[in-house]
Write a protein that holds these residues in place. Structure first.
Motif, mmCIF file in Angstrom:
data_model
loop_
_atom_site.group_PDB
_atom_site.id
_atom_site.type_symbol
_atom_site.label_atom_id
_atom_site.label_comp_id
_atom_site.label_asym_id
_atom_site.label_seq_id
_atom_site.Cartn_x
_atom_site.Cartn_y
_atom_site.Cartn_z
ATOM 1 N N SER A 115 0.474 -1.234 -0.178
ATOM 2 C CA SER A 115 0.217 -0.256 0.308
ATOM 3 C C SER A 115 1.124 1.471 -0.100
ATOM 4 O O SER A 115 2.381 0.868 0.113
ATOM 5 N N VAL A 116 -0.448 2.694 0.581
ATOM 6 C CA VAL A 116 1.199 3.501 -0.535
ATOM 7 C C VAL A 116 1.513 3.747 1.583
ATOM 8 O O VAL A 116 2.453 3.955 1.010
ATOM 9 N N ILE A 117 0.716 3.286 2.601
ATOM 10 C CA ILE A 117 1.327 3.551 3.708
ATOM 11 C C ILE A 117 2.845 2.824 3.844
ATOM 12 O O ILE A 117 3.978 3.535 4.313
ATOM 13 N N GLU A 118 3.308 1.243 2.803
ATOM 14 C CA GLU A 118 3.814 1.074 3.209
ATOM 15 C C GLU A 118 5.165 1.256 2.191
ATOM 16 O O GLU A 118 6.308 1.043 2.950
ATOM 17 N N ARG A 119 4.660 1.661 1.828
ATOM 18 C CA ARG A 119 5.766 1.828 -0.122
ATOM 19 C C ARG A 119 6.506 3.159 0.741
ATOM 20 O O ARG A 119 7.535 3.327 1.066
ATOM 21 N N LEU A 120 5.638 4.228 2.083
ATOM 22 C CA LEU A 120 6.601 5.146 2.719
ATOM 23 C C LEU A 120 7.458 4.747 3.528
ATOM 24 O O LEU A 120 7.987 5.392 4.053
ATOM 25 N N SER A 121 6.597 3.991 4.609
ATOM 26 C CA SER A 121 7.375 3.319 5.210
ATOM 27 C C SER A 121 8.724 2.787 4.815
ATOM 28 O O SER A 121 9.760 2.962 4.949
ATOM 29 N N TRP A 122 8.845 1.885 3.803
ATOM 30 C CA TRP A 122 9.838 1.675 2.537
ATOM 31 C C TRP A 122 10.973 2.161 2.528
ATOM 32 O O TRP A 122 12.173 1.854 2.438
ATOM 33 N N ARG A 123 10.748 3.233 1.911
ATOM 34 C CA ARG A 123 11.856 4.467 1.591
ATOM 35 C C ARG A 123 12.050 4.671 3.092
ATOM 36 O O ARG A 123 13.272 5.674 2.794
ATOM 37 N N VAL A 124 11.304 4.706 4.078
ATOM 38 C CA VAL A 124 12.415 5.335 5.296
ATOM 39 C C VAL A 124 13.165 4.463 5.649
ATOM 40 O O VAL A 124 14.733 4.374 5.962
ATOM 41 N N VAL A 125 12.442 2.764 5.413
ATOM 42 C CA VAL A 125 13.282 1.785 6.008
ATOM 43 C C VAL A 125 14.686 1.971 4.901
ATOM 44 O O VAL A 125 15.864 1.598 5.246
ATOM 45 N N ASP A 126 14.396 1.774 3.709
ATOM 46 C CA ASP A 126 15.874 2.059 3.008
ATOM 47 C C ASP A 126 16.910 3.144 2.348
ATOM 48 O O ASP A 126 17.604 2.890 1.990
ATOM 49 N N GLN A 127 16.487 4.281 3.148
ATOM 50 C CA GLN A 127 16.709 5.727 3.401
ATOM 51 C C GLN A 127 18.450 5.362 4.061
ATOM 52 O O GLN A 127 18.316 4.344 4.936
ATOM 53 N N GLN A 128 19.970 5.157 3.352
ATOM 54 C CA GLN A 128 20.862 5.152 4.156
ATOM 55 C C GLN A 128 21.784 6.219 4.215
ATOM 56 O O GLN A 128 21.495 7.268 3.487
ATOM 57 N N GLY A 129 23.066 6.106 4.428
ATOM 58 C CA GLY A 129 24.136 6.879 5.393
ATOM 59 C C GLY A 129 22.882 8.568 5.721
ATOM 60 O O GLY A 129 23.878 9.728 5.828
ATOM 61 N N CYS A 130 21.910 8.326 6.368
ATOM 62 C CA CYS A 130 21.662 9.503 6.275
ATOM 63 C C CYS A 130 21.627 9.593 8.727
ATOM 64 O O CYS A 130 21.573 8.759 9.329
ATOM 65 N N THR A 131 22.515 10.242 9.654
ATOM 66 C CA THR A 131 22.723 10.269 10.725
ATOM 67 C C THR A 131 21.107 10.386 10.951
ATOM 68 O O THR A 131 21.544 10.216 12.547
ATOM 69 N N PHE A 132 20.166 10.905 10.918
ATOM 70 C CA PHE A 132 19.254 10.985 11.802
ATOM 71 C C PHE A 132 18.298 9.613 11.205
ATOM 72 O O PHE A 132 17.604 9.188 12.324
ATOM 73 N N LEU A 133 18.610 8.705 11.261
ATOM 74 C CA LEU A 133 17.950 7.131 10.913
ATOM 75 C C LEU A 133 19.228 6.106 10.845
ATOM 76 O O LEU A 133 20.296 5.955 10.883
ATOM 77 N N TYR A 134 19.240 5.476 12.495
ATOM 78 C CA TYR A 134 19.945 4.643 13.032
ATOM 79 C C TYR A 134 20.428 3.734 11.964
ATOM 80 O O TYR A 134 19.905 2.912 10.876
ATOM 81 N N GLU A 135 21.867 3.773 11.639
ATOM 82 C CA GLU A 135 22.119 2.872 10.890
ATOM 83 C C GLU A 135 24.030 2.251 11.716
ATOM 84 O O GLU A 135 24.957 3.029 11.557
ATOM 85 N N VAL A 136 23.865 0.717 12.170
ATOM 86 C CA VAL A 136 25.305 0.408 13.066
ATOM 87 C C VAL A 136 26.411 0.840 12.120
ATOM 88 O O VAL A 136 27.385 0.841 12.423
ATOM 89 N N GLU A 137 26.539 0.150 10.625
ATOM 90 C CA GLU A 137 27.473 -0.007 10.088
ATOM 91 C C GLU A 137 27.946 1.286 9.117
ATOM 92 O O GLU A 137 28.438 1.681 8.746
ATOM 93 N N LYS A 138 27.353 2.410 9.680
ATOM 94 C CA LYS A 138 27.747 3.651 9.184
ATOM 95 C C LYS A 138 28.414 3.860 7.827
ATOM 96 O O LYS A 138 29.181 3.651 7.475
ATOM 97 N N THR A 139 27.700 4.042 6.829
ATOM 98 C CA THR A 139 27.841 4.265 5.387
ATOM 99 C C THR A 139 28.305 4.847 4.773
ATOM 100 O O THR A 139 28.720 4.948 4.055
ATOM 101 N N ARG A 140 27.592 6.780 5.952
ATOM 102 C CA ARG A 140 27.889 7.150 4.538
ATOM 103 C C ARG A 140 29.589 7.767 4.335
ATOM 104 O O ARG A 140 29.767 8.969 2.957
ATOM 105 N N GLY A 141 30.572 7.347 4.889
ATOM 106 C CA GLY A 141 31.365 7.530 4.654
ATOM 107 C C GLY A 141 32.359 7.456 3.521
ATOM 108 O O GLY A 141 32.555 7.591 2.313
ATOM 109 N N GLN A 142 31.213 5.387 3.310
ATOM 110 C CA GLN A 142 31.522 5.448 1.924
ATOM 111 C C GLN A 142 30.498 5.691 0.730
ATOM 112 O O GLN A 142 31.563 5.680 0.011
ATOM 113 N N MET A 143 30.003 6.186 1.194
ATOM 114 C CA MET A 143 28.585 6.368 0.165
ATOM 115 C C MET A 143 29.609 7.736 -0.789
ATOM 116 O O MET A 143 29.488 8.319 -1.599
#
Lengths: 376, 409, 263
Positions: free
Chosen positions: A279-307
């Motif tokens: 659904s659209v609500i799910e797609r909006l949620s996936w967008r948040v799940v899939d966002q990478q390298g953003c300091t405001f979203l927890y990411e234990v791998e911390k891919t920002r530097g590599q990005m």
């Protein structure tokens, strides 16, 4: 005047006068507006409710009233927003959505209830553990809750069809933006550092549909222009926001162009591709799940530097410029980690500490010019 | 049992602090995994898994109190950390690099365990530790409660995270999670928290048998020993002592009388602990409470995961302004406060940026005076003794005026 | 002749390099941007080298006032000019520390003397010459006297506040408690050294470490810096004029390029 330049000027004007731009948008569309605090808000829900989402990324206003709520060591975007709310500059808004991405935003959300009681606040929590099932479900539930609050404000239900339509508008917007920043790299003379920022920023004060049309026209016009040799330096920009605009004048003056960015106010809004299932609500949620390298979203791998390293390579940039919004804890915490990775990759970095209220640019002028001299 | 009579809770506290750190260092030496965890995390899971755990916030405070923070802070800042970032984080990230502290050593971690009910800053801090040390991190995200109560869907989200974390812990230890033991640990943790709360509640008596700066010392143990028998014994012991003192009509100090009763809002200024304490005591001001007694009063029914999730999301720092206001107003009444000292702590934006509004509301609701001073929990450079002295003196003058007015009726 | 001008916030410096790349003269006047410092320093400089403005083929300006310098053919930042000047004066320099009135900077050089990386202080005045001025004011002495005072210290007083306002009140309360002025002065130098050492860590420290700028005239400051970094630190020759000398060297290079392109 070329077609590209006239669109650039129009968008720049909108970005430099947000209040006028928003009032014009509201008049032209006959719609009402909902304010959207940084970093992410579900603009699609607002659009589906038949209202205009308006970006609220502070501004260069003198800080007097906000001291009632905030100490001076608070991020200047948030101090500006509280100041504006108390000045009445946001009175055109029917409500504001404040997501609690950081400790400061949590407090701002609470203070808003008192600093601008006449503008209802819709607080929102994005799950940090968004990649586990419980987090995904929570995300969808928060979105449904916000949907309900928007329905109350607009007085109309938001149907699935309305959501689909709004999502399509935003997909078109995001794809147009990705295309624009890619084409703009080839035209640093027309789209200099300041223009690039202002063009992207203008989207926050416009109806996204009309804005997307302009961006597409601009991109097409740029493609028709011949690619002139560029004698300056290309860099990748990272941070929260590349402001105040006078800061970017220094980049223009020193022939430093922004070839790609990882700014929260710019590419982080549109760089992540959406999924097409659910659904659209799910797609909006996936967008948040899939966002990478953003300091405001927890990411234990911390891919920002590599990005950032990849962005530098892809665009042939000579270095990374960090726009560090003073007192922004999440951004400040990321810095030592990606700085080390960039250094190991041999990529020069320029660290600029910024606030929205800056009275002197002399030191920044020296730093930017020195950086350009160093890379030349 | 004879030993118990001679042993004071303070002595026992000191023994436990030593035992806590030695135990963790010993575990590491024996090749057992060590966990670093945040101060109000669901430690029940770690206790059940019998994992040696140390708490960087406790450690940073201890380093700060022993005036050793600057070396670690300078190390972290040298690597790019901003002096505006939380100083507990800077001390700990510095320690993770230097790995040696005169004040107290702790073993390096094999697992990180982080809960965002105290702030989002710990998310960034622990992310960085995980990345730098290349070790796993178990994260509990407890969304900020912008409604008065904890919303049902948040509780469900947090319960889901606890269940997920149990799986992560099983994978990490390669052991099955023992739910029977979990139940026992839950029961014990609740009982310890109850003694902690009952002990600190003795400060409601006038004069208070509790010197609030002592509470800061005992706090380290409610962080790290809620789930074990030692902690339980300590807080019961402390409670009984305070009860006896209260019944004997004894005040906080033998050398001075309690003249004013205040609440301290925020974390202590560890590097300036004695300066901040003495300036209060000089005027007979006793800090009788803070928002901390309730923050570690983590209570729920045994074997109720949703209840546990909710309890861990219910601490003061994670609540909205209306709740915080009611909470402080209740403290003013229950503890019969004469004033409030607000620590505008450069490290803690989450507490600071609501402080001005809380101050106004509490003043309007209770009429008691208060002052705000600038300081920091562990960075010695962000505190001015002269400013603190002046503000405390101003508070005394205001409290005295109030008392005078009351005397005149 | 090739002229380099360095217009700082509190002083103006000028240097002349001849066609062979030798230093012909250098001068410093202790008034900065927005004054007649430039006229004064040029008059002194030309007199010392026995030349006139007519003899100058190319001029490079640097420093805070560089963009307002009408006589310059080109403006180059003080970062590049300090790097240039120091590499010319002290071979094998890896790190330059310049504590200026407004800004402090640390510059890392590669073996060829080119800028590899640099860091500057943030908005806060701690760790800049301004901090020393404030301390001098509290102690009722000039900057030179401050250094002398510090030299006579027997016990170092810790000034831990980062904020200049806090540090001022910290020092006042120290003095009111009877702490000797000498010891407070020493504490002020150490406090600055600590801040600047933090800046050094951001870019890494590579020997040799050379200090430039007026603050480097202060021997006790150089010693304090050396202790904080645990590295030998030396003051550059013509320490105040290093930026101007670097600018003059750039002028020589720029003129050379101009001639080549004309030919």
């Amino acid at each position: 005047m070329s077609k590209a330049i006239s669109i650039v000027q129009e968008l720049e004007a909108a970005a430099l006068s947000p209040y006028q731009a928003v009032m014009r948008t509201l008049k032209e569309t006959g719609k009402e507006a909902i304010g959207c605090f940084p970093i992410y808000t579900p603009e699609e829900l607002i659009y589906a409710a038949g209202m205009i989402p308006v970006g609220m990324w502070g501004g260069d206003t003198e800080l007097k009233l906000a001291d009632r709520y905030l100490q001076t060591f608070c991020c200047s975007i948030m101090r500006s927003n509280i100041e504006y709310s108390m000045m009445g500059a946001y009175d055109m808004l029917k409500a504001v959505i404040i997501p609690t991405f950081c400790d400061t935003l949590k407090c701002i959300c609470e203070n808003w209830k008192v600093s601008a009681p006449h503008i209802p606040v819709i607080p929102m929590a994005y799950p940090q553990n968004r990649r586990i099932e419980a987090g995904f479900v929570y995300m969808t539930e928060e979105l449904e809750r916000v949907r309900g609050e928007l329905e109350t404000i607009s007085g109309k239900p938001i149907t699935e069809a309305m959501l689909e339509e709004a999502f399509a508008v935003y997909e078109a917007y995001r794809s147009a933006m990705r295309e624009f920043v890619k084409v703009a790299v080839e035209h640093p003379e027309t789209i200099n550092a300041k223009s690039r920022h202002l063009i992207i920023k203008a989207g926050y004060f416009s109806d996204k549909k009309a804005y997307t049309d302009k961006i597409r026209m601009l991109t097409e016009a740029l493609k028709e222009e011949s690619v002139k040799p560029f004698h300056g330096i290309k860099v990748v920009a990272t941070g929260l926001i590349a402001e105040p605009p006078a800061l970017l004048d220094i980049f223009v003056k020193n022939n430093v162009a922004i070839a790609a960015d990882d700014l929260a106010q710019e590419s982080r809004q549109f760089r992540t591709l959406s999924r097409s299932d659910g659904s659209v609500i799910e797609r909006l949620s996936w967008r948040v799940v899939d966002q990478q390298g953003c300091t405001f979203l927890y990411e234990v791998e911390k891919t920002r530097g590599q990005m950032l390293i990849e962005q530098v390579k892809e665009t042939g940039s000579k270095g990374v410029v960090i726009f560090m919004m003073k007192f922004c804890d999440p951004e400040e915490f990321d810095y030592p980690v990606y700085k080390e990775e960039l250094e190991q990759a041999g990529i020069p970095v320029l660290y600029l500490e910024t606030e929205q209220q800056m009275d002197s640019f002399a030191q920044i002028q020296t730093r930017v010019q020195s950086f350009a001299e160093m890379l030349a | 049992m004879d030993d118990d009579k001679k042993l004071t809770s303070k002595e026992f506290l000191n023994q436990l602090v030593a035992k806590h750190y030695e135990g963790a260092l010993q575990a590491k030496a024996e090749g057992k995994p060590v966990v670093w965890a945040t101060s109000i995390c669901p430690q029940e899971l770690l206790e059940t898994m019998d994992l040696a755990t140390v708490y960087p916030e406790n450690h940073a405070a201890a380093i700060g109190a022993r005036k050793g923070a600057l070396d670690f802070i300078e190390n972290a800042e040298g690597r790019g950390y901003s002096s505006d970032n939380c100083s507990y984080a800077r001390v700990n990230l510095g320690y993770a690099d230097i790995q040696k502290a005169e004040a107290q050593d702790i073993p390096m971690p094999d697992l990180l365990f982080c809960c965002s009910n105290i702030c989002n800053t710990v998310i960034k801090w622990y992310e960085n530790l995980a990345k730098t040390l290349q070790i796993p991190l178990i994260m509990f995200d407890m969304p900020f409660n912008h409604t008065y109560e904890v919303p049902a869907h948040s509780v469900k989200y947090m319960k889901g995270q606890i269940e997920y974390a149990i799986g992560q812990l099983e994978a990490f230890t390669k052991k099955r999670f023992d739910y029977d033991k979990f139940g026992e640990v839950m029961e014990l943790s609740n009982a310890t928290c109850e003694w902690w709360k009952k002990a600190t509640d003795w400060a409601k008596v006038i004069p208070s048998p509790l010197n609030g700066f002592d509470m800061f010392n005992y706090m380290a143990m409610i962080v790290c020993m809620r789930g074990n028998a030692d902690g339980h014994r300590l807080f019961k012991m402390w409670h009984d002592e305070l009860e006896a003192k209260a019944k004997a009509g004894l005040g906080p100090w033998s050398s001075a009388e309690e003249k004013y009763r205040v609440m301290w809002d925020g974390i202590a200024c560890w590097p300036h602990l004695s300066t901040t304490f003495k300036a209060l005591k000089k005027y007979g001001i006793n800090m009788v409470t803070s928002t901390y007694p309730d923050s570690w009063n983590v209570r729920y029914e045994k074997n109720d995961l949703a209840g546990m999730a909710k309890a861990y999301s219910s601490n003061y720092a994670n609540r909205n302004l209306d709740y915080d206001e009611d909470n402080v107003v209740r403290l003013v009444k229950d503890f019969k406060l004469d004033g409030i000292v607000y620590h505008s702590n450069r490290s803690c934006k989450l507490m600071d940026f609501r402080q001005y509004e809380i101050q106004r509301r509490v003043e309007a609701a209770t009429g008691i005076p208060s002052v705000v001073f600038d300081g920091d929990q562990t960075d010695p450079r962000a505190f001015s003794e002269a400013q603190y002295e002046t503000r405390i003196q101003a508070l005394v003058e205001m409290m005295e005026e109030n008392k005078e007015a009351r005397r005149k009726g | 002749m090739y002229l380099g001008i360095d217009i700082g916030s509190t002083s103006t410096k000028a240097a002349l390099i001849d066609g062979n790349g030798s230093l012909a003269a250098q001068k410093v006047v202790n008034i900065g941007t927005g004054t007649n410092g430039l006229d004064l320093v040029l008059a002194e400089l030309f007199q010392a080298a026995d030349v006139t403005m007519e003899d100058v083929e190319y001029t490079v300006a640097t420093g805070y006032g560089r963009l307002l310098c009408a006589v310059a053919d080109k403006q180059i930042t003080e970062i590049s000019c300090h790097a240039k000047g120091v590499s010319y004066l002290v071979r094998g320099t890896g790190t330059i520390i310049d504590i200026g009135g407004q800004d402090s900077k640390v510059i890392r050089l590669d073996p060829q003397g080119r800028v590899m990386n640099f860091a500057m202080n943030e908005k806060c005045a701690a760790g800049t010459g301004r901090f020393l001025e404030v301390m001098g004011r509290v102690l009722g002495c000039s900057l030179d006297e401050l250094s002398e005072l510090a030299g006579a210290s027997t016990r170092e007083v810790q000034i831990s506040s980062v904020c200049t306002v806090f540090a001022e009140s910290e020092v006042i309360s120290q003095l009111s408690m009877g702490t000797r002025r000498e010891d407070v002065a020493k504490g002020a130098l150490v406090s600055i050294a600590k801040r600047v050492a933090g800046l050094c860590k951001r870019v890494g420290v590579e020997p040799r470490v050379v200090m430039t700028g007026g603050v480097a005239l202060n021997k006790n400051m150089v010693a304090a810096m050396s202790r904080e970094l645990n590295e030998d630190v030396q003051a550059a020759p013509y320490t105040q004029a290093v930026g101007a000398i670097g600018a003059a060297l750039f002028a020589l290079e720029a003129a050379g390029k101009k001639e080549n392109s004309n030919a």
